[in-house]
Design a protein around this motif. Structure first.
Motif, PDB file in Angstrom:
ATOM      1  N   ILE A 193       0.825  -1.173   0.162  1.00  0.00           N
ATOM      2  CA  ILE A 193      -0.118   0.055   0.063  1.00  0.00           C
ATOM      3  C   ILE A 193       0.872   1.425  -0.017  1.00  0.00           C
ATOM      4  O   ILE A 193       1.828   1.253   0.878  1.00  0.00           O
ATOM      5  N   VAL A 194       0.604   2.004  -0.952  1.00  0.00           N
ATOM      6  CA  VAL A 194       1.495   3.389  -0.942  1.00  0.00           C
ATOM      7  C   VAL A 194       0.500   4.596  -0.336  1.00  0.00           C
ATOM      8  O   VAL A 194      -0.761   4.719  -0.952  1.00  0.00           O
ATOM      9  N   VAL A 195       0.757   5.275   0.490  1.00  0.00           N
ATOM     10  CA  VAL A 195       0.246   6.275   1.099  1.00  0.00           C
ATOM     11  C   VAL A 195       0.211   7.526   0.290  1.00  0.00           C
ATOM     12  O   VAL A 195       1.880   7.826   0.254  1.00  0.00           O
ATOM     13  N   VAL A 196      -0.400   8.339  -0.099  1.00  0.00           N
ATOM     14  CA  VAL A 196      -0.077   9.800  -0.871  1.00  0.00           C
ATOM     15  C   VAL A 196      -1.054  10.735  -0.224  1.00  0.00           C
ATOM     16  O   VAL A 196      -1.992  10.560   0.503  1.00  0.00           O
ATOM     17  N   GLU A 197      -0.521  11.908  -0.313  1.00  0.00           N
ATOM     18  CA  GLU A 197      -1.260  13.168   0.121  1.00  0.00           C
ATOM     19  C   GLU A 197      -1.451  13.989  -0.815  1.00  0.00           C
ATOM     20  O   GLU A 197      -1.083  13.998  -1.978  1.00  0.00           O
ATOM     21  N   PRO A 198      -2.346  15.265  -0.670  1.00  0.00           N
ATOM     22  CA  PRO A 198      -2.365  16.074  -1.801  1.00  0.00           C
ATOM     23  C   PRO A 198      -0.944  16.919  -2.173  1.00  0.00           C
ATOM     24  O   PRO A 198      -0.577  17.544  -1.427  1.00  0.00           O
ATOM     25  N   GLY A 199      -0.580  16.509  -3.203  1.00  0.00           N
ATOM     26  CA  GLY A 199       0.822  16.897  -3.527  1.00  0.00           C
ATOM     27  C   GLY A 199       1.249  16.286  -4.611  1.00  0.00           C
ATOM     28  O   GLY A 199       1.392  14.973  -4.415  1.00  0.00           O
ATOM     29  N   GLU A 200       2.342  16.839  -5.351  1.00  0.00           N
ATOM     30  CA  GLU A 200       3.133  16.095  -6.423  1.00  0.00           C
ATOM     31  C   GLU A 200       3.916  15.176  -5.939  1.00  0.00           C
ATOM     32  O   GLU A 200       4.377  14.100  -6.545  1.00  0.00           O
ATOM     33  N   ARG A 201       4.783  15.638  -4.844  1.00  0.00           N
ATOM     34  CA  ARG A 201       6.099  14.957  -4.332  1.00  0.00           C
ATOM     35  C   ARG A 201       5.486  13.685  -3.875  1.00  0.00           C
ATOM     36  O   ARG A 201       6.450  12.661  -4.250  1.00  0.00           O
TER      37      ARG A 201
END
Lengths: 262, 262
Positions: B157-165
């Protein structure tokens, strides 16, 4: 004089934002600035406003093999690196020179130990012009302190946010950095953590260099892939103040360096 | 059946919060859960609600030396580890067993390669009871994928947040994880990033397992050093939904494992 600053802290606290913006601000003050992305999961380029990041140093496999290569399994710790910074960087906005340590090219291809050894050597032998600064954007966490990549830094900045976990990281960094001989450690409180963690930093004996408010413009910059300094806002203003306070420390370091030359 | 899940992503996106809460939820569903903190800058314990974390595996230096120790500079990749999980973990709330890979004890003491090799072996040879799950809270970024620590995971599972990085990190993780043979990669969008990054994940071909809203209660939990699941709130509710969707994937994996046995 050459001043070497490493930016550290828990993941996601804002190391790269601070690194990129500080580098640009110092360059605007007339410093020759070398900004190094030492995080394999690299993204300093966007924070600096560098559109096409340089080829990572690890991509020059032959170069590393030749100069830092393993001999009987041990890395040579002092490869010849004088020409690396000039040759393999790119020049970004405000004249900041940028280097990238390296990334993981292929799953299962190995660790970052050879690249870290190379970077450590680069940092030890770096010769820049008068009035120059190196800003090192470190990987999240503390493994780099085990590796001693940042040995010889004049100043280490640990970025914290409101929350116990980033403070725990700061505590670990304080202990580990002193063990590799770092004499100056300062904290920057990010995301409007002022008041919430100050007493914890005081308890730990880490002086506070400055505070950055929570600023939605940073998220905007990230989404638009623009450098925070080119978007502006409260956070960037706060980093400008941090840079001014940083100059007092730089002055101390300069005096110390002169003393030690006598 | 034993299901192995690794939680990855850029620093600070919420890996540890998701890991700890998922582990507790699975345990409440009757799973035997082993939660492993694989981040040298460890803080899974507080997210699980474990007050006194176990001694890190790397602290058992003799054990590692004996079982994963270097022989002529190369790590032995398959040390005997069957008894480790039972012997060296602690039991936390809801019966979750917790292991800690290790941290950096001393500045300049070296890298995490031996500890990573040991963990990799542990994961390959792990035998738990029926209906069991391993949740691996990985270090920030991508170096673990170079090391191949998560080879053999059933799901990443890869967690992402609002943001391109954090999306760039997800992209790197997608490439690198497929190279070490990970067949299933799903994303969790954290911090209310819904709508902002969905199309980017779609472009990358990473299915979305669920979304976690921005929830100040997570910050509160961190400041109070309590497990998010014990504080409650919208984010925890969202992770409960993610757990339910996860069960569909687990069912697929179970069927596949049975097929492969035939």
């Amino acid at each position: 004089m050459l001043i070497k600053i490493a930016i550290t802290g828990k993941g996601g606290v804002g190391k790269t934002t601070l690194s990129g913006t500080l580098a640009r601000l110092l360059a605007r003050d007339g410093y020759e600035v070398l900004a190094i992305d030492a995080d394999p999961d690299m993204n300093l380029a966007s924070s600096l406003g560098v559109e096409i990041p340089p080829k990572p140093l690890v991509d020059y496999k032959d170069l590393i093999q030749e100069r830092a290569g393993t001999e009987g399994g041990a890395f040579i710790y002092n490869p010849k690196v004088d020409d690396i910074a000039g040759k393999y960087g790119v020049i970004g906005p405000d004249g900041v020179r940028m280097l990238v340590m390296g990334t993981v090219d292929k799953g299962g291809s190995g660790c970052m130990c050879p690249a870290s050894a190379f970077l450590r050597a680069l940092l030890r032998h770096l010769m820049l012009k008068e009035k120059s600064a190196v800003i090192l954007d470190m990987e999240a966490g503390i493994e780099h302190l085990g590796r001693g990549t940042t040995r010889g830094m004049d100043l280490m900045i640990v970025v914290v946010e409101p929350g116990e976990r980033s403070i725990e990281t700061a505590e670990r960094i304080k202990k580990l950095s002193s063990e590799i001989g770092i004499k100056r450690l300062s904290a920057v409180i990010n995301k409007g953590g002022s008041g919430k963690v100050n007493h914890r930093l005081e308890e730990l004996g880490i002086p506070i260099l400055g505070e950055i408010p929570f600023d939605p413009k940073l998220m905007q910059a990230d989404l638009e892939k623009r450098a925070p300094i080119d978007v502006g806002g409260e956070a960037v203003e706060a980093i400008l103040k941090i840079k001014e306070k940083l100059m007092e420390i730089v002055e101390d370091i300069r005096k110390e360096q002169e003393e030690s030359k006598k």
